[in-house]
Design a protein around this motif. Structure first.
Motif, short mmCIF file in Angstrom:
data_model
loop_
_atom_site.label_atom_id
_atom_site.label_comp_id
_atom_site.label_asym_id
_atom_site.label_seq_id
_atom_site.Cartn_x
_atom_site.Cartn_y
_atom_site.Cartn_z
N VAL A 34 0.88 -1.17 0.00
CA VAL A 34 0.00 0.00 0.00
C VAL A 34 0.92 1.22 0.00
O VAL A 34 1.76 1.35 0.89
N ALA A 35 0.77 2.09 -0.99
CA ALA A 35 1.61 3.29 -1.07
C ALA A 35 0.82 4.47 -0.55
O ALA A 35 -0.13 4.93 -1.19
N GLU A 36 1.21 4.96 0.63
CA GLU A 36 0.51 6.10 1.23
C GLU A 36 1.29 7.37 0.89
O GLU A 36 1.78 8.08 1.75
N CYS A 37 1.40 7.60 -0.39
CA CYS A 37 2.19 8.70 -0.95
C CYS A 37 1.20 9.55 -1.73
O CYS A 37 0.84 9.22 -2.85
N PHE A 38 0.70 10.61 -1.11
CA PHE A 38 -0.50 11.27 -1.62
C PHE A 38 -0.22 12.52 -2.45
O PHE A 38 -1.13 13.05 -3.07
N GLN A 39 0.99 13.01 -2.41
CA GLN A 39 1.24 14.25 -3.13
C GLN A 39 2.25 14.04 -4.25
O GLN A 39 3.10 13.15 -4.19
N GLU A 40 2.12 14.85 -5.29
CA GLU A 40 3.00 14.70 -6.44
C GLU A 40 4.36 15.31 -6.10
O GLU A 40 4.49 16.52 -5.94
N LEU A 76 10.18 -5.32 -0.93
CA LEU A 76 11.41 -4.62 -1.36
C LEU A 76 11.21 -3.10 -1.38
O LEU A 76 12.09 -2.34 -0.96
N CYS A 77 10.07 -2.65 -1.84
CA CYS A 77 9.85 -1.20 -1.97
C CYS A 77 9.72 -0.52 -0.60
O CYS A 77 9.93 0.68 -0.49
N VAL A 78 9.39 -1.28 0.44
CA VAL A 78 9.12 -0.65 1.74
C VAL A 78 10.39 0.00 2.29
O VAL A 78 10.39 1.15 2.73
N SER A 79 11.51 -0.74 2.24
CA SER A 79 12.77 -0.17 2.73
C SER A 79 13.30 0.92 1.81
O SER A 79 14.04 1.79 2.26
N LYS A 80 12.97 0.85 0.54
CA LYS A 80 13.56 1.79 -0.43
C LYS A 80 12.87 3.14 -0.44
O LYS A 80 13.39 4.09 -1.02
N LEU A 84 9.17 6.66 3.92
CA LEU A 84 8.57 5.65 4.81
C LEU A 84 7.05 5.59 4.58
O LEU A 84 6.27 5.53 5.53
N ALA A 85 6.68 5.61 3.32
CA ALA A 85 5.26 5.76 2.97
C ALA A 85 4.64 4.48 2.42
O ALA A 85 3.47 4.49 2.04
N ILE A 86 5.43 3.40 2.35
CA ILE A 86 4.88 2.16 1.82
C ILE A 86 4.84 1.09 2.91
O ILE A 86 5.78 0.98 3.72
N PHE A 87 3.77 0.34 2.91
CA PHE A 87 3.56 -0.74 3.88
C PHE A 87 3.13 -1.97 3.10
O PHE A 87 2.59 -1.86 1.99
N VAL A 88 3.35 -3.13 3.68
CA VAL A 88 2.78 -4.36 3.09
C VAL A 88 1.79 -4.91 4.09
O VAL A 88 2.11 -5.06 5.28
N GLU A 97 -5.79 -13.54 12.33
CA GLU A 97 -4.92 -12.36 12.35
C GLU A 97 -4.42 -11.97 10.97
O GLU A 97 -4.23 -12.82 10.09
N ALA A 98 -4.19 -10.67 10.84
CA ALA A 98 -3.52 -10.13 9.66
C ALA A 98 -2.13 -9.65 10.10
O ALA A 98 -1.80 -9.71 11.29
N THR A 99 -1.34 -9.19 9.14
CA THR A 99 -0.05 -8.57 9.51
C THR A 99 0.12 -7.27 8.74
O THR A 99 -0.43 -7.08 7.65
N VAL A 100 0.91 -6.40 9.35
CA VAL A 100 1.37 -5.18 8.68
C VAL A 100 2.90 -5.20 8.73
O VAL A 100 3.48 -5.43 9.80
N THR A 101 3.53 -4.98 7.59
CA THR A 101 4.99 -4.84 7.54
C THR A 101 5.30 -3.37 7.35
O THR A 101 4.81 -2.74 6.41
#
Ligand code: SF4
Ligand code: SF4
Length: 165
Positions: A34-40, A76-80, A84-88, A97-101
């Motif tokens: 999930v990319a929580e990157c909202f602005q251009e 891979l994209c989360v660390s890159k 710090l706007a991407i989560f898995v 249960e679910a998980t969040v990375t």
């Protein structure tokens, strides 16, 4: 168009999140980004490091849109991501249960098996979760990843953790 709350407080509201929540078919498959990157902004490491071509930016100022037919939640994209706007998120970690990375740049790092406090986007406690994976190799570029269990209905709420001393 982003919400007033995002502009004012830097925290996404429901209208922002509605745009980026993965579709049900993707959540049913397993882990997905999930990319929580909202602005251009001129930024694209998430796209350049994704080996599956799941984030294609035609213009470096574009917002990242995940192709859920390609993303397999590899993390891979989360660390890159410098923001710090991407989560898995993985809705199907277990029956209950679910998980969040999430990226975690604080010390001390938790260990696998630790129980930590889960936090929302404001940094407010929302529960407790068990650390099921810690990724801190050279591929993580000094941005370790923590995978923590959460209730299934919290996968779009938990975005940080607090390690109890
Ligand atoms: S989780 Fe993996 S496959 Fe999905 S967008 Fe990120 S790098 Fe690509
Ligand atoms: S790397 Fe992060 S901040 Fe940069 S475009 Fe991708 S999601 Fe946004």
């Amino acid at each position: 168009m982003v919400s007033q709350r995002l502009l004012r407080e830097g925290v996404a509201d429901e209208t922002d999140l509605k745009e980026i929540i993965p579709p049900d078919y993707a959540l049913d498959k397993g882990p997905v980004a999930v990319a929580e990157c909202f602005q251009e902004i001129p930024c694209n490491p998430c796209s350049t490091y994704c080996r599956r071509g799941a984030i294609v930016l035609e213009n470096i100022n574009d917002r990242p849109i995940i192709d859920y037919d390609r993303c397999n939640g590899c993390t891979l994209c989360v660390s890159k991501c410098p923001g710090l706007a991407i989560f898995v998120i993985n809705k199907n970690f277990s029956e209950d249960e679910a998980t969040v990375t999430l990226p975690y740049e604080f010390l001390p790092l938790p260990k696998k098996g630790d129980v930590v406090i889960t936090l929302d986007r404001y940094g407010s406690p929302v529960g407790k979760g068990k650390v099921v994976r810690v990724q801190n190799t050279r591929y993580n570029d000094k941005t370790p990843l923590i995978t923590v269990t959460v209730p299934k209905d919290m996968i779009m709420n938990v975005r940080n953790i607090k390690v109890e001393a």
